[in-house]
Motif scaffolding. Structure first.
Motif, PDB file in Angstrom:
ATOM      1  N   THR A   1     -14.230  18.479 -13.478  1.00 21.81           N
ATOM      2  CA  THR A   1     -13.026  18.519 -12.653  1.00 21.81           C
ATOM      3  C   THR A   1     -13.282  17.833 -11.318  1.00 21.81           C
ATOM      4  O   THR A   1     -14.425  17.747 -10.849  1.00 21.81           O
ATOM      5  N   HIS A   2     -12.207  17.341 -10.727  1.00 26.29           N
ATOM      6  CA  HIS A   2     -12.213  16.834  -9.349  1.00 26.29           C
ATOM      7  C   HIS A   2     -11.349  17.774  -8.513  1.00 26.29           C
ATOM      8  O   HIS A   2     -10.240  18.124  -8.915  1.00 26.29           O
ATOM      9  N   ILE A   3     -11.877  18.171  -7.368  1.00 24.07           N
ATOM     10  CA  ILE A   3     -11.122  19.065  -6.488  1.00 24.07           C
ATOM     11  C   ILE A   3     -10.379  18.219  -5.465  1.00 24.07           C
ATOM     12  O   ILE A   3     -10.983  17.433  -4.724  1.00 24.07           O
ATOM     13  N   VAL A   4      -9.068  18.384  -5.453  1.00 18.71           N
ATOM     14  CA  VAL A   4      -8.208  17.632  -4.549  1.00 18.71           C
ATOM     15  C   VAL A   4      -8.050  18.424  -3.262  1.00 18.71           C
ATOM     16  O   VAL A   4      -7.642  19.600  -3.272  1.00 18.71           O
ATOM     17  N   GLY A   5      -8.388  17.795  -2.140  1.00 17.07           N
ATOM     18  CA  GLY A   5      -8.322  18.480  -0.854  1.00 17.07           C
ATOM     19  C   GLY A   5      -6.934  18.451  -0.248  1.00 17.07           C
ATOM     20  O   GLY A   5      -5.921  18.270  -0.925  1.00 17.07           O
ATOM     21  N   SER A   6      -6.894  18.599   1.057  1.00 13.19           N
ATOM     22  CA  SER A   6      -5.632  18.594   1.794  1.00 13.19           C
ATOM     23  C   SER A   6      -5.777  17.661   2.989  1.00 13.19           C
ATOM     24  O   SER A   6      -6.733  16.879   3.073  1.00 13.19           O
ATOM     25  N   ILE A   7      -4.857  17.767   3.933  1.00 15.16           N
ATOM     26  CA  ILE A   7      -4.902  16.897   5.111  1.00 15.16           C
ATOM     27  C   ILE A   7      -6.186  17.117   5.898  1.00 15.16           C
ATOM     28  O   ILE A   7      -6.804  16.182   6.405  1.00 15.16           O
ATOM     29  N   SER A   8      -6.622  18.386   5.978  1.00 13.30           N
ATOM     30  CA  SER A   8      -7.798  18.709   6.788  1.00 13.30           C
ATOM     31  C   SER A   8      -9.083  18.873   5.978  1.00 13.30           C
ATOM     32  O   SER A   8     -10.163  18.975   6.548  1.00 13.30           O
ATOM     33  N   ILE A   9      -8.968  18.914   4.667  1.00  9.11           N
ATOM     34  CA  ILE A   9     -10.135  19.125   3.802  1.00  9.11           C
ATOM     35  C   ILE A   9     -10.304  17.916   2.894  1.00  9.11           C
ATOM     36  O   ILE A   9      -9.348  17.457   2.249  1.00  9.11           O
TER      37      ILE A   9
END
Length: 637
Positions: free
Chosen positions: A92-100
């Motif tokens: 799996t690939h973990i999709v971050g956010s604006i700050s992560i």
């Protein structure tokens, strides 16, 4: 009426039973093992039915997930059948956010927070950053094989006291470094599997992990170039043998907690042996230390601890070790590594003249054998002799063996030596120099070598075009009509012979058209036609003849000319195969009259050649005068 009511009741009961059966089957049909590919982050829960969420115990997730999906997985671990099960997030690939950032599990962001228990957990290979990735979830077996992370510690997985949840840890090949204090005091860590590329284990890396019993040390020790003091001290990992890799230069004896009677084999590069803690020797009476160095490595261990060691040292180094201030206080034993095999190079030699020399070499194994010397001997000194350095000299013609024998153990290796008078090849002669073959026909050519049995008897066969095939033994096979040369040459091409091969179509038969011929007039001629079978025969040459030359003669092209009356036989022969055919030739210039069928008119007068009147035609020449003054010459045979 009552019967109808009873029948309806029975039908309702039957339908109720079928409905209950379907419900049960649906419940038991829910998955316990499931693989889910999630391509839309945040939608993982929609990919798993409610029924499967209640029953799945072995879940593999691939694709892309985010923090929402991770919280959903934590709920499955905490509240559903996945508790105590297996979760695989490797692909799996973990999709971050604006700050992560993407592919990060760090300090609560995109981490498996919350309570629960897993039998095994596989973390994503794609992670670029990891810290406290698991929270409070206890994991029996943790697998981590990242592609871009090279160093980990207990804090990579658990924060603070939660490292107590670590039990079995499996680290992938790309993790090549365990920093100091990384897994210190992991009290429940029982086993750890490190990758084969591991090169650095820092100080006290696993110190006081008191339940650690299993470590795949021998799988990575050859790549290890540093192991820190107290790295495995105060653990239960106490093997019978410890191998210190050949890349390690400084060895600290306090790196391990030893089993009494343990054998420690030092690598070739160990230059210093030190001791950073006094607790390493607790409970032991003797350690067997094996050194490979002729020069004693420097030791900085307290004198009162040296009596624990029995040191095995290389053959021939006893005086050097005895004279060392620290090594001299140990029990020293010269460690002889015995020869277990010997090889000789080359294993066969041919010498071409008396006095010629060649060099042999012999090697004993293992390569670190203590006594490497070998002895040489020849089985026939009248064929060759050999020096102590392996140089042989031809002394006579014949064959013999040269033997290399190890001084340690008397193991032998043999080289076969033949001294032969030089016989260079001077000529190659083919047994056939001109050859005709039909398509598909084959013939063996023989190459005669001069002298017999030369030093190099190889013959290289070739052809000038593809009308034939020629094998490496001289078998020629015809393919297409035409001419071709076959060559037989020496290996260097300087000597050879050749054969001209013509691929032809042979004559199978011959007949003359016409088969018979009659001439009525002397001097007439006719050209006979010779017909060959098959019509496409290669050699169309025909030889014509006639024995009765006073009747007719025949030219080379089959033209027959009448020269006299009589019968003759024309004979034709094909040049290829000598097939014969004949034509019967008759030369008759007379009028062909049947005596008994001539109807003589009354006025007809018959005379012989002398002018005497006859009453009827006779054999020979007859002069017949018919009415109206007509005269005819009639010849009767």
């Amino acid at each position: 009426m009552n019967k109808l009511i009873k029948k309806k009741i029975k039908m309702k009961k039957l339908f109720s039973l079928l409905w209950l059966l379907c419900v049960c089957l649906t419940m038991y049909a829910q998955a316990t093992k499931l693989t889910v590919d999630c391509q839309n982050p945040g939608w993982l829960s929609n990919k798993i039915t409610y029924g499967d969420q209640m029953t799945v115990k072995d879940l593999t997730v691939t694709g892309y997930i985010n923090d929402t999906d991770i919280k959903f997985l934590c709920a499955l671990i905490r509240d559903r059948a996945l508790s105590g099960g297996r979760l695989n997030l490797e692909n799996t690939h973990i999709v971050g956010s604006i700050s992560i950032l993407d592919d990060c599990m760090s300090n609560g962001w995109n981490c498996l927070n919350g309570d629960g228990h897993l039998a095994s957990l596989y973390l994503p290979k794609s992670l670029k950053k990891i810290s406290s990735a698991i929270g409070n979830i206890s994991v029996d077996s943790l697998y981590f094989s990242p592609q871009k992370i090279h160093a980990v510690s207990s804090e990579s997985f658990y924060g603070g006291d939660n490292k107590k949840y670590l039990k079995h840890l499996f680290l992938g090949e790309n993790i090549d470094s365990i920093p100091k204090y990384s897994f210190i005091d992991c009290e429940n860590l029982t086993s750890i599997h490190l990758g084969k590329k591991m090169h650095y284990i820092g100080e006290a890396a696993f110190y006081a992990s008191t339940n650690l019993k299993h470590l795949n040390w021998n799988e990575f020790t050859s790549s290890l170039d540093y192991i820190g003091p107290k790295a495995f001290l105060n653990t239960q990992w106490k093997p019978d043998t410890i191998l210190i890799g050949d890349k390690i230069e400084n060895f600290d004896v306090s790196s391990f907690k030893y089993k009494d009677g343990c054998h420690v084999f030092l690598g070739k590069k160990v230059q210093q042996i030190s001791n950073a803690s006094q607790w390493w020797s607790s409970g032991i009476q003797n350690i067997f230390l094996h050194s490979k160095s002729i020069v004693p490595p420097h030791i900085s261990i307290r004198y009162d601890e040296l009596h624990y060691f029995t040191a095995y040292i290389p053959h021939g180094s006893l005086n050097a070790y005895k004279s060392d201030d620290h090594w001299g206080k140990m029990n020293l034993i010269e460690d002889i590594t015995h020869v277990d095999s010997i090889r000789i190079f080359p294993t066969n030699i041919v010498l071409g003249h008396l006095g010629e020399t060649a060099s042999l070499s012999a090697k004993v194994y293992p390569e670190d054998a203590s006594i490497k010397e070998v002895e040489w001997m020849s089985t026939k000194n009248d064929v060759c002799i050999i020096t102590s350095k392996g140089t042989i000299t031809a002394t006579g013609y014949g064959e013999c063996s040269v033997i290399a024998k190890s001084k340690d153990g008397g193991l032998q290796a043999i080289c076969r030596v033949a001294v032969k008078e030089s016989r260079p090849l001077t000529a190659i002669t083919l047994d056939i120099h001109s050859l005709q073959l039909e398509k598909g026909e084959q013939r063996q050519l023989k190459a005669i070598l001069t002298p017999e049995n030369p030093d190099d008897s190889n013959v290289i066969w070739s052809r000038s075009n593809d009308n034939i095939e020629v094998s490496n033994t001289g078998i020629v096979k015809a393919k297409n009509e035409g001419k071709v040369w076959v060559y037989a040459k020496s290996t260097d091409g300087a000597i050879g012979d050749s054969c001209k091969v013509e691929v032809i179509t042979h004559v199978k038969g011959l007949h003359i058209e016409p088969a018979s011929l009659t001439f009525k007039k002397l001097g007439d001629s006719f050209k006979l036609r010779a017909v060959l079978d098959p019509a496409n025969a290669t050699d169309t040459t025909i030889t014509w003849s006639c024995a009765t030359t006073d009747v007719c003669n025949v030219l080379e092209d089959g033209t027959v000319t009448a020269v006299g009356e009589g019968l003759a036989v024309i004979l034709a022969y094909s040049n290829d195969g000598h097939y014969p055919s004949t034509c019967i030739v008759k030369v008759d210039t007379s009028t062909d009259i049947n005596i008994q069928t001539i109807d003589y008119p009354k006025e007809t007068q018959i005379y012989n050649i002398e002018g005497k009147q006859l009453t009827k035609l006779q054999k020979g020449v007859n002069i017949v005068r018919i009415r109206k003054g007509q005269v005819r010459k009639v010849i009767i045979r």
